[in-house]
Design a protein around this motif. Structure first.
Motif, PDB file in Angstrom:
ATOM      1  N   ARG A   1     -12.674 -21.463  39.289  1.00 14.52           N
ATOM      2  CA  ARG A   1     -12.514 -22.302  38.097  1.00 14.52           C
ATOM      3  C   ARG A   1     -13.044 -21.548  36.880  1.00 14.52           C
ATOM      4  O   ARG A   1     -13.991 -20.763  37.001  1.00 14.52           O
ATOM      5  CB  ARG A   1     -13.267 -23.619  38.266  1.00 14.52           C
ATOM      6  CG  ARG A   1     -12.639 -24.542  39.282  1.00 14.52           C
ATOM      7  CD  ARG A   1     -13.463 -25.796  39.493  1.00 14.52           C
ATOM      8  NE  ARG A   1     -14.700 -25.555  40.221  1.00 14.52           N
ATOM      9  CZ  ARG A   1     -14.811 -25.555  41.546  1.00 14.52           C
ATOM     10  NH1 ARG A   1     -13.769 -25.783  42.310  1.00 14.52           N
ATOM     11  NH2 ARG A   1     -15.975 -25.326  42.115  1.00 14.52           N
TER      12      ARG A   1
ATOM     13  N   VAL B   1     -14.314 -37.418  43.579  1.00 12.77           N
ATOM     14  CA  VAL B   1     -15.417 -36.750  44.279  1.00 12.77           C
ATOM     15  C   VAL B   1     -16.613 -36.496  43.364  1.00 12.77           C
ATOM     16  O   VAL B   1     -17.605 -35.921  43.796  1.00 12.77           O
ATOM     17  CB  VAL B   1     -14.959 -35.420  44.938  1.00 12.77           C
ATOM     18  CG1 VAL B   1     -13.830 -35.677  45.926  1.00 12.77           C
ATOM     19  CG2 VAL B   1     -14.549 -34.381  43.900  1.00 12.77           C
TER      20      VAL B   1
ATOM     21  N   VAL C   1     -23.266 -33.094  49.476  1.00 11.36           N
ATOM     22  CA  VAL C   1     -23.157 -31.695  49.069  1.00 11.36           C
ATOM     23  C   VAL C   1     -24.501 -31.074  49.450  1.00 11.36           C
ATOM     24  O   VAL C   1     -25.514 -31.375  48.832  1.00 11.36           O
ATOM     25  CB  VAL C   1     -22.936 -31.566  47.547  1.00 11.36           C
ATOM     26  CG1 VAL C   1     -22.846 -30.094  47.142  1.00 11.36           C
ATOM     27  CG2 VAL C   1     -21.692 -32.329  47.101  1.00 11.36           C
TER      28      VAL C   1
ATOM     29  N   ARG D   1     -13.513 -31.216  51.271  1.00 14.00           N
ATOM     30  CA  ARG D   1     -13.157 -31.187  49.849  1.00 14.00           C
ATOM     31  C   ARG D   1     -13.096 -29.728  49.401  1.00 14.00           C
ATOM     32  O   ARG D   1     -14.124 -29.102  49.208  1.00 14.00           O
ATOM     33  CB  ARG D   1     -14.195 -31.967  49.028  1.00 14.00           C
ATOM     34  CG  ARG D   1     -14.539 -33.357  49.604  1.00 14.00           C
ATOM     35  CD  ARG D   1     -15.626 -34.031  48.770  1.00 14.00           C
ATOM     36  NE  ARG D   1     -16.771 -33.180  48.581  1.00 14.00           N
ATOM     37  CZ  ARG D   1     -17.858 -33.165  49.350  1.00 14.00           C
ATOM     38  NH1 ARG D   1     -17.968 -33.997  50.366  1.00 14.00           N
ATOM     39  NH2 ARG D   1     -18.849 -32.326  49.106  1.00 14.00           N
ATOM     40  N   VAL D   2     -11.886 -29.189  49.270  1.00 14.81           N
ATOM     41  CA  VAL D   2     -11.723 -27.753  49.082  1.00 14.81           C
ATOM     42  C   VAL D   2     -11.049 -27.460  47.739  1.00 14.81           C
ATOM     43  O   VAL D   2      -9.933 -27.908  47.489  1.00 14.81           O
ATOM     44  CB  VAL D   2     -10.892 -27.159  50.241  1.00 14.81           C
ATOM     45  CG1 VAL D   2     -10.686 -25.660  50.029  1.00 14.81           C
ATOM     46  CG2 VAL D   2     -11.580 -27.422  51.577  1.00 14.81           C
TER      47      VAL D   2
ATOM     48  N   VAL E   1      -9.285 -30.134  45.905  1.00 14.85           N
ATOM     49  CA  VAL E   1     -10.025 -30.498  44.692  1.00 14.85           C
ATOM     50  C   VAL E   1      -9.487 -29.684  43.501  1.00 14.85           C
ATOM     51  O   VAL E   1      -9.731 -28.488  43.390  1.00 14.85           O
ATOM     52  CB  VAL E   1     -11.535 -30.290  44.876  1.00 14.85           C
ATOM     53  CG1 VAL E   1     -12.286 -30.655  43.596  1.00 14.85           C
ATOM     54  CG2 VAL E   1     -12.054 -31.135  46.042  1.00 14.85           C
TER      55      VAL E   1
ATOM     56  N   THR F   1     -11.939 -24.057  45.391  1.00 13.53           N
ATOM     57  CA  THR F   1     -11.796 -22.628  45.150  1.00 13.53           C
ATOM     58  C   THR F   1     -10.876 -21.919  46.146  1.00 13.53           C
ATOM     59  O   THR F   1     -10.061 -21.091  45.761  1.00 13.53           O
ATOM     60  CB  THR F   1     -13.200 -21.975  45.167  1.00 13.53           C
ATOM     61  OG1 THR F   1     -14.055 -22.713  44.292  1.00 13.53           O
ATOM     62  CG2 THR F   1     -13.129 -20.533  44.699  1.00 13.53           C
TER      63      THR F   1
ATOM     64  N   MET G   1     -21.023 -39.209  52.222  1.00 11.48           N
ATOM     65  CA  MET G   1     -20.613 -37.937  51.633  1.00 11.48           C
ATOM     66  C   MET G   1     -21.861 -37.163  51.253  1.00 11.48           C
ATOM     67  O   MET G   1     -22.890 -37.743  50.886  1.00 11.48           O
ATOM     68  CB  MET G   1     -19.767 -38.219  50.396  1.00 11.48           C
ATOM     69  CG  MET G   1     -19.297 -37.008  49.630  1.00 11.48           C
ATOM     70  SD  MET G   1     -20.448 -36.383  48.376  1.00 11.48           S
ATOM     71  CE  MET G   1     -19.308 -35.917  47.080  1.00 11.48           C
TER      72      MET G   1
ATOM     73  N   MET H   1     -16.949 -27.791  51.945  1.00  8.23           N
ATOM     74  CA  MET H   1     -16.225 -27.296  50.770  1.00  8.23           C
ATOM     75  C   MET H   1     -15.696 -25.907  51.123  1.00  8.23           C
ATOM     76  O   MET H   1     -15.681 -25.530  52.284  1.00  8.23           O
ATOM     77  CB  MET H   1     -17.151 -27.296  49.551  1.00  8.23           C
ATOM     78  CG  MET H   1     -17.878 -28.617  49.429  1.00  8.23           C
ATOM     79  SD  MET H   1     -18.960 -29.009  48.025  1.00  8.23           S
ATOM     80  CE  MET H   1     -19.070 -27.579  47.029  1.00  8.23           C
TER      81      MET H   1
HETATM   82  C1  LIG Z   1     -15.841 -29.013  42.990  1.00  4.59           C
HETATM   83  C2  LIG Z   1     -16.206 -29.812  44.177  1.00  4.59           C
HETATM   84  C3  LIG Z   1     -15.741 -29.460  45.451  1.00  4.59           C
HETATM   85  C4  LIG Z   1     -14.915 -28.224  45.736  1.00  4.59           C
HETATM   86  O1  LIG Z   1     -15.750 -27.105  45.760  1.00  4.59           O
HETATM   87  P1  LIG Z   1     -15.222 -25.637  46.129  1.00  4.59           P
HETATM   88  O2  LIG Z   1     -16.466 -24.878  46.428  1.00  4.59           O
HETATM   89  O3  LIG Z   1     -14.508 -25.128  44.915  1.00  4.59           O
HETATM   90  O4  LIG Z   1     -14.336 -25.755  47.303  1.00  4.59           O
HETATM   91  C5  LIG Z   1     -16.108 -30.292  46.513  1.00  4.59           C
HETATM   92  N1  LIG Z   1     -16.870 -31.396  46.332  1.00  4.59           N
HETATM   93  C6  LIG Z   1     -17.317 -31.751  45.117  1.00  4.59           C
HETATM   94  C7  LIG Z   1     -18.154 -32.970  44.994  1.00  4.59           C
HETATM   95  C8  LIG Z   1     -17.011 -30.986  44.003  1.00  4.59           C
HETATM   96  O5  LIG Z   1     -17.489 -31.345  42.815  1.00  4.59           O
END
Ligand SMILES: *Cc1c(COP(=O)(O)O)cnc(C)c1O
Length: 222
Positions: free
Chosen positions: A221, A83, A166, A212-213, A36, A215, A164, A196
């Motif tokens: 960032r 994403v 978070v 989804r990686v 990402v 950092t 998907m 992540m």
């Molecule tokens: C920014 C983001 C990530 C990556 O997150 P990190 O903690 O930086 O690995 C993954 N998924 C989504 C939806 C994001 O917005």
């Protein structure tokens, strides 16, 4: 993070994925690493491409449109995944630019994406984003609304391949990943976009097919 260490950071993530797969008796080749690159410029991205990474994720259509056409001219075979939240009026731009969409979350977006795919004769695999922790401030389809949204997607011929999420920050993510995996199984969806930088091993252990990686590959960032 120094650019010359991109290969090392990439290798570390791959070994975390391999370890999570080993614990779960899974094949590491069943997990796609999405790097990402949101808020990182081309100079930060190129070392990762040089190290062999080909699948990238962005969360904004405009930022991706500014960065990726030039990078794609330099290197063939790049896949770009969206994403982040998508406004319906950007659906056509997103379908033209991206190779997969991870943020389908409402009926109006289902129809906008289906229309754009029909118009461009281009079908992108889509994930429905689920608000798995039922958090008011967070994007994603409420769990209770998911069956109706999936039936809208089927009716519109939108290629939904998986779910998907978070998970809530500051809570143990495993129960949320397990719940997403169960819902996907019940709905007959084979792919799971979850995990992540901070929780990818857990996600892989519980069945993530796409992590989804950001950092851990690019540094913090701004
Ligand atoms: C920014 C983001 C990530 C990556 O997150 P990190 O903690 O930086 O690995 C993954 N998924 C989504 C939806 C994001 O917005």
């Amino acid at each position: 993070m120094p650019n010359d260490d991109a290969a090392g950071r990439l290798a570390a993530i791959h070994s975390t994925i391999a370890y999570g797969c080993k614990l779960a008796g899974r094949d590491a080749s069943d997990v796609t690493l999405i790097a990402v690159s949101k808020m990182h410029d081309a100079d930060a991205i190129r070392p990762l491409i040089a190290a062999g990474q080909r699948v990238f994720g962005e969360n904004r259509v405009q930022e991706a449109a500014d960065k990726w056409p030039a990078l794609r001219e330099e290197t063939a075979g790049i896949a770009l995944h969206l994403v982040g939240q998508l406004q319906s009026n950007k659906a056509a731009d997103a379908v033209a630019l991206f190779d997969a969409i991870h943020s389908v979350d409402r009926p109006s977006l289902v129809s906008a994406l289906a229309r754009a795919m029909d118009a461009q004769d281009r079908r992108l695999p889509c994930f429905v984003q689920v608000n798995i922790g039922d958090e008011p401030q967070k994007g994603g389809c409420p769990v209770a609304d998911l069956p109706a949204l999936l039936s809208d997607a089927r009716a519109a011929n939108l290629p939904v391949v998986g779910l998907m999420c978070v998970p809530p920050a500051d809570l143990e993510p495993a129960p949320y990943f397990a719940l997403l995996a169960k819902i996907a199984r019940d709905e007959g969806l084979g792919q799971l976009s979850m995990g992540m930088s901070g929780d990818l091993e857990t996600a892989v252990r519980i069945g993530a097919t796409h992590v989804r990686v950001g950092t851990a590959l690019f540094g913090a960032r701004a």
